[in-house]
Design an enzyme around this catalytic site. Structure first.
Site, PDB file in Angstrom:
ATOM      1  N   GLU A  50       0.850  -1.191   0.000  1.00 21.86           N
ATOM      2  CA  GLU A  50       0.000   0.000   0.000  1.00 21.86           C
ATOM      3  C   GLU A  50       0.886   1.241   0.000  1.00 21.86           C
ATOM      4  O   GLU A  50       1.709   1.407   0.906  1.00 21.86           O
ATOM      5  CB  GLU A  50      -0.901  -0.033   1.242  1.00 21.86           C
ATOM      6  CG  GLU A  50      -1.904  -1.180   1.173  1.00 21.86           C
ATOM      7  CD  GLU A  50      -2.415  -1.617   2.551  1.00 21.86           C
ATOM      8  OE1 GLU A  50      -2.145  -0.922   3.541  1.00 21.86           O
ATOM      9  OE2 GLU A  50      -3.080  -2.670   2.614  1.00 21.86           O
ATOM     10  N   LEU A  79      -6.060  -1.473  -0.783  1.00 26.10           N
ATOM     11  CA  LEU A  79      -5.921  -1.656   0.666  1.00 26.10           C
ATOM     12  C   LEU A  79      -6.436  -3.042   1.032  1.00 26.10           C
ATOM     13  O   LEU A  79      -7.512  -3.196   1.606  1.00 26.10           O
ATOM     14  CB  LEU A  79      -6.705  -0.583   1.426  1.00 26.10           C
ATOM     15  CG  LEU A  79      -6.247   0.854   1.221  1.00 26.10           C
ATOM     16  CD1 LEU A  79      -6.980   1.780   2.184  1.00 26.10           C
ATOM     17  CD2 LEU A  79      -4.744   0.967   1.443  1.00 26.10           C
ATOM     18  N   PHE A 125      -1.178  -5.320  10.485  1.00 29.23           N
ATOM     19  CA  PHE A 125      -2.186  -5.569   9.456  1.00 29.23           C
ATOM     20  C   PHE A 125      -2.032  -6.944   8.814  1.00 29.23           C
ATOM     21  O   PHE A 125      -2.901  -7.371   8.053  1.00 29.23           O
ATOM     22  CB  PHE A 125      -2.115  -4.495   8.359  1.00 29.23           C
ATOM     23  CG  PHE A 125      -2.231  -3.086   8.867  1.00 29.23           C
ATOM     24  CD1 PHE A 125      -2.726  -2.822  10.144  1.00 29.23           C
ATOM     25  CD2 PHE A 125      -1.846  -2.013   8.076  1.00 29.23           C
ATOM     26  CE1 PHE A 125      -2.826  -1.512  10.611  1.00 29.23           C
ATOM     27  CE2 PHE A 125      -1.948  -0.712   8.540  1.00 29.23           C
ATOM     28  CZ  PHE A 125      -2.429  -0.457   9.810  1.00 29.23           C
ATOM     29  N   GLU A 170      -4.618  -6.540   2.430  1.00 30.69           N
ATOM     30  CA  GLU A 170      -3.455  -7.372   2.744  1.00 30.69           C
ATOM     31  C   GLU A 170      -3.622  -8.769   2.158  1.00 30.69           C
ATOM     32  O   GLU A 170      -2.649  -9.408   1.769  1.00 30.69           O
ATOM     33  CB  GLU A 170      -3.245  -7.447   4.268  1.00 30.69           C
ATOM     34  CG  GLU A 170      -2.581  -6.222   4.869  1.00 30.69           C
ATOM     35  CD  GLU A 170      -3.498  -4.991   4.895  1.00 30.69           C
ATOM     36  OE1 GLU A 170      -4.730  -5.140   4.811  1.00 30.69           O
ATOM     37  OE2 GLU A 170      -2.965  -3.879   4.985  1.00 30.69           O
ATOM     38  N   HIS A 185      -1.051  -0.328  15.809  1.00 24.73           N
ATOM     39  CA  HIS A 185       0.139   0.087  15.058  1.00 24.73           C
ATOM     40  C   HIS A 185       1.424  -0.151  15.842  1.00 24.73           C
ATOM     41  O   HIS A 185       2.447   0.436  15.527  1.00 24.73           O
ATOM     42  CB  HIS A 185       0.038   1.579  14.697  1.00 24.73           C
ATOM     43  CG  HIS A 185      -1.123   1.909  13.817  1.00 24.73           C
ATOM     44  ND1 HIS A 185      -2.389   2.161  14.311  1.00 24.73           N
ATOM     45  CD2 HIS A 185      -1.235   1.996  12.467  1.00 24.73           C
ATOM     46  CE1 HIS A 185      -3.223   2.406  13.318  1.00 24.73           C
ATOM     47  NE2 HIS A 185      -2.547   2.309  12.169  1.00 24.73           N
ATOM     48  N   GLN A 187       1.907  -2.141   5.689  1.00 22.43           N
ATOM     49  CA  GLN A 187       2.192  -0.796   6.194  1.00 22.43           C
ATOM     50  C   GLN A 187       2.584  -0.859   7.676  1.00 22.43           C
ATOM     51  O   GLN A 187       3.511  -0.197   8.110  1.00 22.43           O
ATOM     52  CB  GLN A 187       0.969   0.094   6.005  1.00 22.43           C
ATOM     53  CG  GLN A 187       1.342   1.429   5.429  1.00 22.43           C
ATOM     54  CD  GLN A 187       0.146   2.158   4.880  1.00 22.43           C
ATOM     55  OE1 GLN A 187      -0.928   2.163   5.492  1.00 22.43           O
ATOM     56  NE2 GLN A 187       0.312   2.781   3.726  1.00 22.43           N
ATOM     57  N   PHE A 188       1.865  -1.682   8.398  1.00 22.21           N
ATOM     58  CA  PHE A 188       2.232  -1.986   9.778  1.00 22.21           C
ATOM     59  C   PHE A 188       2.123  -3.496   9.952  1.00 22.21           C
ATOM     60  O   PHE A 188       1.221  -4.125   9.373  1.00 22.21           O
ATOM     61  CB  PHE A 188       1.302  -1.273  10.772  1.00 22.21           C
ATOM     62  CG  PHE A 188       1.548   0.205  10.859  1.00 22.21           C
ATOM     63  CD1 PHE A 188       2.382   0.717  11.847  1.00 22.21           C
ATOM     64  CD2 PHE A 188       0.980   1.070   9.941  1.00 22.21           C
ATOM     65  CE1 PHE A 188       2.632   2.088  11.909  1.00 22.21           C
ATOM     66  CE2 PHE A 188       1.217   2.431  10.002  1.00 22.21           C
ATOM     67  CZ  PHE A 188       2.057   2.948  10.987  1.00 22.21           C
ATOM     68  N   ALA A 189       3.015  -4.043  10.741  1.00 17.96           N
ATOM     69  CA  ALA A 189       3.008  -5.491  10.954  1.00 17.96           C
ATOM     70  C   ALA A 189       1.642  -5.957  11.449  1.00 17.96           C
ATOM     71  O   ALA A 189       1.212  -7.074  11.161  1.00 17.96           O
ATOM     72  CB  ALA A 189       4.093  -5.881  11.961  1.00 17.96           C
TER      73      ALA A 189
END
Lengths: 324, 474
Positions: free
Chosen positions: A29, A58, A86, A60, A127, A82-84
């Site tokens: 993303e 968007l 997710f 995953e 996050h 984008q962040f682990a």
């Protein structure tokens, strides 16, 4: 050699891999035009084109599913979450498909998932997590947790080379906080080889990721009191360097396992259990775990500080352990 | 005391019942490089002699137990260091601290040697005992012993209770016990000329160990040495020579004594006319030799008949275990073999002999006997016997009273086959004297389990089998 931050080392390493191997591409993303949420792939689309730096919807699930398909067709995708946190959305593609594909059909899935993880910046419960133990539990996945710029670059190259799905946990707290001399040329660091971050014979702290630096600071404080603590950086959890850990246990007989992930079912439990199984007769004290409490990561800065193991927590636990 | 880079070599467990071993030869010397699994030394236990492979790779750093010494299984006998590590100089003489009866030293006050006893050639037990009383731990006076401290204590024969503890609540830490052992070994080191050292005249007053800061690396850990009677306490009178008992002889001595102390030994004997066996052996011997390369001995015939007869006498193939009587559906047949040097005897076991015919038994015996003489038996081939045959008749003796191999219940002796005038009946039923090959057999049995009548019937049936041996039935 150049002095690079942890995030620069990742970025440079990734760029080198893409330059040397046309099968390597990135997807995620906002990784293209925007250059990634943390700017790891800034400038990549200009250099490699939109087909090798793909901005995805968007989803995953789509990212990991697409990466898996590309890997099956012979490419080497590096997917960014984008962040682990997710990655949980992609659980099914990752755990049910990618992790089991080689076992079922003998077709390797050489994908790398870059997972910006960890807290320390008031990112709150969605996050800031460190979900490495969830994936360490899944046969078929490899789990990498670099703690230094040199390791981040070298382990990323190894991850891209590896024929298995690799979860590459990059600690966000380290991104711009630590700098080190990093070789210019490409190099790899083998999986499953722990690194002595700091030598010592009175006790050993087994840890990885950002906690390596927390442990090192605690060890420096205790050194002022005449106690020498070894800090052992596992670097990779799957595979993990059991032999090197057991060697430290036999020598020091006192072990502290430290991680930023929550305590129950954390990977520290696996390490502690293995030590108890294989080095019971070398222990001079109970194995100590220092980890986050079993709650989601809080937003509030003081609460988050209380949640993530701090240098003081490690110092206190080590003092008790050494005196035991 | 960092030994992180060193590998300890321990006296291995060779078979289930073996508790100690004697080092017969070091194949490497300190300073020699060794590869993993490369033969490092030769050991001798009361069952087998064997080579011990190196547990790791590196340089033999130090030898802690010298050739000729006997130590318990698990004792550290050498250390292998990383390649390039300097080797500790090997002691020129057997490690003197090994003479101190380490495991009991902590509990027993030292006793002055009896005046009549000649002075031992090596240092007397070092006067470091009794141990200093440690600072009383706080709380209930008990101290938790951690796994590593327990292990080190066991390896070095130290009672953790006597070690001053510096851990929480007075607990003995790993560092404490290592420092204690280092200081003890330091204190126990004998002066240069031990012969001139006066023996301790009286229990010395408790001596505090030297400071724990004694450089630990310079001190060899004291090997555990619960060796029964220390060699060197006996002295030769004029005209006598002394030689040390090897592990096998000590094993035999211990076992023979223990068997007599355990079982109620009674012996019954019977005479067997071996005419049929002799005739059959003459006929089969060349066939076995030609077709199977096996030497058919009388022992094979006797063994085959014994195995068959034992099926009807389970108690003679049984054992007393606690308050229970053990019987079996199998026969593991032991037979005594004299070693080539005439200095010992070993009893290999032919397992499941009840499944073997005459050829199988002959082959099995020949193979085990050959390897027994060459000392190439495996530990499990000398264990688990249920009945034993011994043959003292090879030199012409016609009777004997063997000792039962524990925990078995009986042992059969076979004796010289002699031609004797024998009363037989001719075809008319008249008694006549004939010349017959006669063999005496004895059954020595544990009278706790086997009654005389039972033994008599067993011998009767065994004789019957041998005298009516039929080629087709075996």
């Amino acid at each position: 050699m150049a002095e690079l931050t942890y995030i620069q080392a990742i970025s440079e390493g990734l760029r080198q891999e893409m330059r040397r191997d046309p099968r390597v591409f990135v997807l995620g993303e906002d990784v293209g035009v925007y250059g990634g949420a943390f700017k790891v792939t800034l400038g990549f689309q200009e250099e490699f084109g939109a087909w090798r730096v793909i901005d995805t919807p968007l989803s995953e699930t789509a990212i990991v599913g697409g990466a898996t398909g590309a890997a099956l067709m012979g490419l080497r995708p590096v997917a960014e979450m984008q962040f682990a946190d997710f990655v949980s959305c992609a659980w099914d593609q990752l755990v049910t498909v990618a992790a089991k594909q080689f076992f079922r059909a003998r077709t390797p899935i050489p994908i790398v998932l870059r997972l910006p993880s960890g807290g320390g910046f008031s990112g709150g419960p969605f996050h800031s997590q460190n979900p490495e133990s969830s994936f360490a539990h899944i046969p078929g996945l490899k789990v990498v947790c670099p703690a230094t710029p040199e390791d981040a670059k070298g382990l990323l190259a190894t991850s891209i080379e590896d024929p298995n799905p690799v979860l590459f946990f990059e600690h966000k707290h380290l991104y711009r906080r630590i700098k080190a001399q990093v070789p210019d040329e490409r190099y790899t660091i083998p999986f499953g080889q722990a690194r002595v971050h700091r030598p010592g014979d009175d006790a050993v702290v087994v840890t990885w990721g950002a906690m390596v630096h927390t442990a090192a600071e605690a060890a420096e404080r205790l050194a002022a009191e005449g106690t020498e603590i070894e800090v052992l950086d596992l670097r990779t959890l799957i595979p993990w360097d059991e032999e090197r850990v057991l060697e430290s246990v036999r020598r020091t007989s006192k072990v502290l396992v430290l991680h930023e992930d929550t305590r129950t079912g954390g990977f520290g439990a696996e390490i502690a259990a293995t030590i108890a199984e294989k080095a019971f007769e070398d222990l001079d004290a109970p194995i100590v775990r220092v980890a986050a409490p079993d709650t989601p990561v809080p937003f509030s800065p003081p609460l988050e500080k209380a949640f993530i193991p701090q240098v003081e927590d490690v110092v206190d636990a080590l003092r008790k352990l050494v005196a035991y | 005391m960092s030994t992180g880079t060193q590998i300890e070599v321990v006296m291995p467990q060779m078979g289930v019942s073996v508790s100690e071993g004697t080092i017969t030869k070091w194949l490497k010397q300190p300073g020699d490089p060794v590869a993993r699994d490369e033969p490092l030394l030769e050991i001798s236990t009361d069952k087998v002699d064997t080579e011990v492979p190196s547990p790791g790779e590196g340089v033999l750093a130090e030898i802690l137990v010298q050739e000729g010494e006997t130590v318990e299984v698990g004792t550290v006998i050498a250390r292998i260091g990383a390649a390039g590590a300097p080797a500790a100089p090997a002691p020129a003489t057997p490690e003197p601290v090994a003479e101190a009866p380490a495991p009991v030293a902590a509990e027993m006050p030292p006793v002055a040697p009896p005046a009549a006893e000649p002075e031992p050639p090596t240092a007397p037990p070092a006067p470091v005992q009794p141990e200093p009383v440690p600072a009383a731990p706080s709380g209930n006076g008990k101290t938790f012993v951690s796994p590593v401290v327990a292990r080190i204590a066991a390896e070095h024969g130290v009672d953790p209770a006597v070690v001053p503890g510096t851990g929480t609540g007075g607990r003995v830490t790993k560092k404490d016990i290592l420092a204690y052992i280092a200081s003890r070994a330091h204190a126990a080191a004998p002066p240069e000329a031990p012969a001139e050292t006066p023996p301790p005249e009286a229990p010395p007053s408790p001596v505090a160990p030297p400071p724990a800061q004694a450089p630990p690396a310079a001190v060899a850990p004291a090997p555990v040495a619960p060796t029964p009677p220390p060699p060197g306490t006996a002295e030769a009178a004029p005209g006598e020579t002394l030689e040390p008992m090897n592990a096998m002889r000590r094993g035999i001595a211990e076992h023979m004594r223990r068997s007599l102390d355990t079982a109620a030994h009674v012996t019954s004997a019977i005479e067997v006319d071996m005419s049929r066996v002799v005739a059959l052996r003459q006929k089969l011997k060349p066939v076995f030799e030609r077709d199977h390369g096996v030497n058919l001995t009388y022992l094979a015939f006797v063994a085959r008949a014994v195995v068959e007869t034992l099926k009807d006498y389970p108690w003679i193939n049984g054992e007393i275990r606690g308050e229970q009587i053990v019987t079996r559906r199998f026969v593991n047949l032991g037979f005594a073999v004299e070693l080539a040097d005439g200095k010992g005897l070993i009893v290999p076991v032919l397992r499941n002999a009840e499944t073997l015919n005459l050829l199988g038994i002959a082959k099995g015996i020949a193979d085990l006997a050959q390897r027994a003489r060459e000392k190439k038996l495996l530990p499990d081939e000398v264990q688990g016997g249920t009945f034993t045959i011994t043959n003292p008749g090879g030199y012409g003796t016609f009777h004997g009273t063997p000792i039962i191999s524990q925990p078995q219940s009986a042992i059969l002796g076979t004796y010289a086959l002699v031609k004797r005038p024998w009363v037989v009946q001719d075809e008319l039923g008249n008694d006549v004297i004939a010349i017959r090959p006669i063999m005496n057999l004895t059954l020595t049995y544990d009278h706790r389990l086997v009654d005389g009548a039972l033994a008599g019937r067993f011998l009767r049936d065994l004789r019957e089998r041998l005298e009516t041996w039929d080629e087709t039935s075996y």
